[in-house]
Design an enzyme around this catalytic site. Structure first.
Site, mmCIF file in Angstrom:
data_model
loop_
_atom_site.group_PDB
_atom_site.id
_atom_site.type_symbol
_atom_site.label_atom_id
_atom_site.label_comp_id
_atom_site.label_asym_id
_atom_site.label_seq_id
_atom_site.Cartn_x
_atom_site.Cartn_y
_atom_site.Cartn_z
ATOM 1 N N GLU A 169 3.869 8.335 3.803
ATOM 2 C CA GLU A 169 3.201 8.246 4.900
ATOM 3 C C GLU A 169 2.443 9.178 5.403
ATOM 4 O O GLU A 169 1.484 8.807 6.386
ATOM 5 C CB GLU A 169 5.061 7.804 5.792
ATOM 6 C CG GLU A 169 5.328 7.038 5.477
ATOM 7 C CD GLU A 169 6.392 7.047 4.321
ATOM 8 O OE1 GLU A 169 5.855 8.280 3.798
ATOM 9 O OE2 GLU A 169 7.424 6.421 4.430
ATOM 10 N N CYS A 211 11.772 8.111 6.078
ATOM 11 C CA CYS A 211 12.410 8.565 5.550
ATOM 12 C C CYS A 211 13.451 9.555 7.603
ATOM 13 O O CYS A 211 12.767 9.408 8.251
ATOM 14 C CB CYS A 211 13.282 10.107 4.771
ATOM 15 S SG CYS A 211 11.636 10.533 5.459
ATOM 16 N N CYS A 241 9.821 11.294 7.718
ATOM 17 C CA CYS A 241 8.070 10.039 7.707
ATOM 18 C C CYS A 241 8.345 9.474 8.915
ATOM 19 O O CYS A 241 7.279 8.898 9.913
ATOM 20 C CB CYS A 241 8.278 9.246 6.969
ATOM 21 S SG CYS A 241 8.240 10.344 5.420
ATOM 22 N N ARG A 255 0.008 7.208 -25.915
ATOM 23 C CA ARG A 255 -1.522 6.749 -25.717
ATOM 24 C C ARG A 255 -2.302 5.940 -25.560
ATOM 25 O O ARG A 255 -1.951 4.447 -25.319
ATOM 26 C CB ARG A 255 -1.269 6.841 -27.308
ATOM 27 C CG ARG A 255 -0.991 8.031 -28.388
ATOM 28 C CD ARG A 255 -0.716 7.705 -30.236
ATOM 29 N NE ARG A 255 -0.067 6.579 -30.286
ATOM 30 C CZ ARG A 255 1.830 6.849 -30.607
ATOM 31 N NH1 ARG A 255 2.114 8.010 -29.970
ATOM 32 N NH2 ARG A 255 2.253 5.876 -30.721
ATOM 33 N N GLY A 297 16.152 1.647 -32.965
ATOM 34 C CA GLY A 297 17.304 1.768 -32.921
ATOM 35 C C GLY A 297 18.737 0.321 -32.063
ATOM 36 O O GLY A 297 18.725 0.288 -30.746
ATOM 37 N N SER A 315 24.774 -0.393 -28.480
ATOM 38 C CA SER A 315 26.443 0.077 -27.713
ATOM 39 C C SER A 315 25.748 0.253 -26.795
ATOM 40 O O SER A 315 27.174 -0.144 -25.176
ATOM 41 C CB SER A 315 26.444 1.591 -28.140
ATOM 42 O OG SER A 315 26.813 1.769 -30.065
#
Lengths: 360, 360
Positions: free
Chosen positions: B46, B69, B78, B206, B282, B288
């Site tokens: 803002e 906020c 703000c 990349r 993985g 898990s």
């Protein structure tokens, strides 16, 4: 042409060894006749459309999903019927690869002074006619592998003993209804004998208005299918190895054919005028067909769930990623995505649909 | 609001523990100011927008992706700045779940006579702020499992010895470029120690203009990661079990934290202000996390090829299909399909993005 394709679709699964064909006659921006080929031995699409149009066919444009025939088969040539009715223009989606036609239908129309356009809506027409095109150019059915898997690639859960779970549904009602539509539209439905022994499936078409069952084809090299299995019924085909005789299956009404290998098995099915074969059951059968280059199309239904351990849609020996079977010409025409309720249908071709190019 | 979301996106991966926020000021149908929050400690969106607008902010409408906020943090509230500038109307995509704001920003604006609308473009804002929302309400990062698989559900081919093939690319350049974009936008990238030992990946961003690398997080209960692995570098985090010390890793610049279990590990990462965690490597780690209910979102890239034998995206004990983890609220907002070159991206949520309802 879209309307002509819709007409043609009404004959899907009923016309073998003939193609499903639709015809729409338009005069002055208005549809004056429609027709489709309902089954072998009955008149072709053009004939129905011309009958409905009557005198209004004169000067009309004919939209036809396949090149009109130029030879005398069970019915007189459609090219001649269009000419006799005074049709001014013929728009053809795709040329007919049948060597008895192969561009001569279009040539005959042109020679009679009719304006001929070829290729409008061709991609959709090729899809619809894949079975016929395969039968007439390769003497074997167009083979479609259909499977339903979770988003982590599992077609079935495993039970405590590591066996595939029998009744765990992967996809939702919309996807299952689509599979029933497919069953209604193909000539035959293939399963391995392992699937028959494990699940004893019915392989019938359920919940489709005016639907009919495809012919069940059981791939059974060793002749292990129980003769009392639900799919062993009149109309069923058991493909086994030479030297194996299955009299109890024949007594139950099934046709037993023998073949040395998978290409031979498909040729045997072609001889029975089966133009489209939907492979539904058994990663083992599908994997063998795939390795032999005999899977032409895949239809993968993907459900928004993650399972972990489970059965994969394909099995087979290890090979590098580079050697994975690639789906061809990946464009919106050959690889398509379609949401079906919460699930997703991914369709792709592994082989080209036989197509006649050049000439006309 | 679409423009404000685009502004906000420029801060993705740079603002933790703060949210990415964008603000656009419109007066008389013209944009008079734009801003985004670039990183913690710098001014909020803002403020930048108000600075650009200057006197033109008076009577303007502010479009802001997150509730302004109402508390003094590192910067003044703000909500007060908008009031002081004479903004007439504030359109907010989503309320701030931070207990120090939680509807009070909107209330403060309304009390000052400003017209406040909440919920415009909320779904997109929630996706953008998922990490912040997770951190502020659950004290742990938003966890995304990303994988690339073939149409038969394989993430890697197997070599002759049955080990996953190291360098077989599954997807094409467009999909790989998208993964690099994700790396640029998340706070951290998670891999299991098995993946580090097998592939020794770099886990860098990349080919993204202005891109930066996410922090590598290695899940390594047993402390098996080699200290000379490429990801063990300044900024990296190694999560291991209590009692295991890894001085060589610390010497290489990595932070070593310990946790009893996976929920504890995520809390430890939350303490490091890591708001988004992209799990790339993985199937074991991902499985898990999934079994512990800790995977919030999946991004599956599907390549149009069929492999057969190979590694699956998930592992784990057998369970019935009914118990598969279901992707939530499967609508166009939570489960999306997007073609990326020849490949397909399927995105879905397993957990809801924390959201503040009611109140304002």
């Amino acid at each position: 042409m879209r309307q002509a394709l819709r007409e043609a679709a009404r004959g899907l699964g009923r016309t073998s060894p003939n193609p499903p064909v639709g015809c729409v006659l338009v005069r002055g921006g208005r549809v004056v006749g429609r027709g489709f080929h309902p089954r072998a031995g009955e008149p072709h699409a053009e004939v129905f459309a011309l009958r409905e149009a009557g005198e209004q066919a004169r000067g009309a444009t004919a939209y036809v999903t396949l090149e009109p025939c130029s030879h005398f088969g069970r019915t007189p040539p459609c090219a001649d019927a269009l000419m006799a009715a005074g049709v001014a223009r013929v728009v053809i989606a795709a040329l007919d690869p049948d060597p008895r036609v192969a561009g001569q239908g279009a040539a005959r129309l042109r020679a009679a002074g009719i304006d001929v356009t070829v290729g409008v809506g061709e991609a959709a027409a090729l899809r619809q006619q894949a079975g016929f095109r395969s039968l007439v150019t390769r003497a074997r059915p167009w083979v479609i592998y259909k499977y339903a898997m979770t988003l982590d690639g599992k077609v079935a859960a495993l039970d405590g003993a590591g066996r595939p779970e029998a009744n765990g549904l992967v996809t939702g009602p919309a996807a299952r209804a689509r599979v029933m539509q497919w069953r209604n539209e193909v000539d035959a439905l293939a399963v391995g004998s392992g699937t028959v022994r494990t699940d004893d499936p019915r392989l019938t078409t359920r919940g489709v208005e005016g639907g009919r069952d495809p012919r069940p084809v059981i791939f059974d090299r060793q002749g292990l299918t129980p003769a009392h299995a639900r799919v062993v019924r009149p109309g069923a085909v058991v493909v086994t190895a030479p030297g194996i005789s299955l009299p109890a299956h024949e007594a139950a009404g099934a046709k037993v054919v023998t073949a040395e290998d998978l290409p031979g098995a498909l040729i045997a099915l072609g001889r029975l005028s089966l133009s489209t074969l939907l492979v539904e059951g058994g990663p083992t059968l599908a994997s063998s067909l795939l390795r032999a280059g005999l899977v032409d199309e895949v239809r993968a239904l993907v459900a928004p769930k993650l399972l972990g351990a489970g059965l994969s849609p394909l099995t087979g020996p290890a090979r590098p990623m580079q050697e994975a079977a690639a789906l061809r010409e990946v464009t919106s025409e050959s690889l398509t995505f379609e949401p079906l309720g919460p699930d997703l249908l991914i369709t792709g071709l592994l082989n080209d649909i036989p197509r006649l190019t050049g000439g006309a």
